[in-house]
Design an enzyme around this catalytic site. Structure first.
Site, PDB file in Angstrom:
ATOM      1  N   GLY A  28      44.001 -17.152  39.618  1.00 13.83           N
ATOM      2  CA  GLY A  28      44.018 -18.586  39.848  1.00 13.83           C
ATOM      3  C   GLY A  28      45.362 -19.053  40.356  1.00 13.83           C
ATOM      4  O   GLY A  28      46.322 -18.277  40.452  1.00 13.83           O
TER       5      GLY A  28
ATOM      6  N   ASN B 150      47.377 -19.277  36.683  1.00 13.89           N
ATOM      7  CA  ASN B 150      47.358 -18.067  35.855  1.00 13.89           C
ATOM      8  C   ASN B 150      46.457 -16.998  36.454  1.00 13.89           C
ATOM      9  O   ASN B 150      45.501 -17.308  37.179  1.00 13.89           O
ATOM     10  CB  ASN B 150      46.844 -18.386  34.443  1.00 13.89           C
ATOM     11  CG  ASN B 150      47.798 -19.260  33.652  1.00 13.89           C
ATOM     12  OD1 ASN B 150      48.972 -18.934  33.503  1.00 13.89           O
ATOM     13  ND2 ASN B 150      47.306 -20.382  33.150  1.00 13.89           N
TER      14      ASN B 150
ATOM     15  N   ASP C  42      36.033 -18.371  42.182  1.00 15.08           N
ATOM     16  CA  ASP C  42      35.943 -18.673  40.754  1.00 15.08           C
ATOM     17  C   ASP C  42      34.767 -19.598  40.467  1.00 15.08           C
ATOM     18  O   ASP C  42      34.073 -19.450  39.452  1.00 15.08           O
ATOM     19  CB  ASP C  42      37.249 -19.283  40.247  1.00 15.08           C
ATOM     20  CG  ASP C  42      37.685 -20.518  41.033  1.00 15.08           C
ATOM     21  OD1 ASP C  42      37.224 -20.707  42.179  1.00 15.08           O
ATOM     22  OD2 ASP C  42      38.504 -21.301  40.494  1.00 15.08           O
TER      23      ASP C  42
ATOM     24  N   ASP D 294      35.267 -27.397  35.292  1.00 11.91           N
ATOM     25  CA  ASP D 294      36.329 -26.404  35.111  1.00 11.91           C
ATOM     26  C   ASP D 294      37.686 -27.104  35.158  1.00 11.91           C
ATOM     27  O   ASP D 294      38.106 -27.624  36.191  1.00 11.91           O
ATOM     28  CB  ASP D 294      36.230 -25.347  36.211  1.00 11.91           C
ATOM     29  CG  ASP D 294      37.096 -24.125  35.922  1.00 11.91           C
ATOM     30  OD1 ASP D 294      38.066 -24.247  35.155  1.00 11.91           O
ATOM     31  OD2 ASP D 294      36.805 -23.048  36.468  1.00 11.91           O
TER      32      ASP D 294
END
Length: 256
Positions: free
Chosen positions: A8, A11, A109, A129
């Site tokens: 990401g 992270n 993602d 999210d």
């Protein structure tokens, strides 16, 4: 044993699954200019500290929204495991059980989130999210991914205020005691955290009306736990939803 890596903007999260259950999860800061050698040192140390036998890892799946890190991470994987990973991308989407209208635009993602949500909940779903960006992924019961709504994430919004104003600090994301801040910290938390409560609830209401029919709302992402007490619209909290989706994708493709 399956290794899933989700790269990401903030992270890099990885999970180890054995017999279809997560046994280890770890999170490191994303640094876009790190080399494969640097990431190898980090992950070799992490796995050694958790007594992970690298020889047991036989399936590796990678998702990335940071294009510059795909090659270094794949090179790191080859050095550690001697294997080529499955990299999630538009070329594999036709083989998934969801329909994607804009395969070259949607983040991998979000695709993993949709795969996990459809696999687990079947009906209409909205995945919220809470990451660097706040995303709402709308999925029909037949698996058709209708689209996504995107807003700045809570930490991104807070950092933007701090960076672009002379006197406002970057404070912790936390639920304030009141919507009327009595000091600078509480004022910022009221505007960001409580303001985002309204944003989330309104967008969910509007998206549900477009989906039509019963809809399951799933919260995931790093800040999702913080928002659970103040947002009433969530049906489920799935902190590992993205990794779950990568695991499903990996199991599907490694069986072929």
């Amino acid at each position: 044993m399956l290794l899933a890596i989700d790269i990401g903007n903030t992270n890099i999260v990885c999970g180890l699954s054995e017999n279809n259950h997560w046994t280890e999860e770890c999170r490191i800061h994303t640094v876009a200019n790190k080399t494969s050698d640097e990431y190898e040192v980090i992950y070799r140390t992490l796995f050694a500290s958790r007594n992970v036998d690298l020889r047991q890892v036989d399936r590796i799946v990678v998702s990335s929204v940071v294009p510059s890190l795909i090659l270094p991470i794949c090179e790191m994987i080859k050095k550690l495991f001697g294997k080529e990973p499955l990299v999630v991308g538009s070329e594999i989407y036709p083989k998934l059980n969801i329909g994607i209208k804009n395969p070259y635009e949607i983040g991998t993602d979000l695709v993993a989130n949709a795969v996990a949500a459809h696999n687990k909940y079947k009906g209409n779903c909205i995945v919220v999210d809470f990451g660097t960006a706040l995303t709402f992924t709308a999925l029909k019961a037949d698996g058709n991914l209708l689209g996504v709504s995107i807003a700045p994430g809570l930490k991104t919004a807070m950092a933007s205020l701090s960076q672009n104003t002379a006197k406002l600090p970057n404070v912790d994301i936390a639920i304030p005691p009141s919507c009327i801040g009595k000091n600078t910290t509480h004022a910022l938390q009221a505007g960001i955290v409580m303001g985002y409560k309204g944003l989330v609830e309104y967008l969910l209401q509007e998206i549900k009306s477009e989906l039509e029919g019963n809809t399951t709302v799933i919260a995931t992402g790093g800040i999702s736990k913080l928002m659970l007490p103040i947002v009433e619209s969530f049906d489920y909290h799935e902190p590992s939803l993205t990794l779950d989706g990568l695991k499903i994708i990996g199991n599907l493709f490694y069986k072929q």
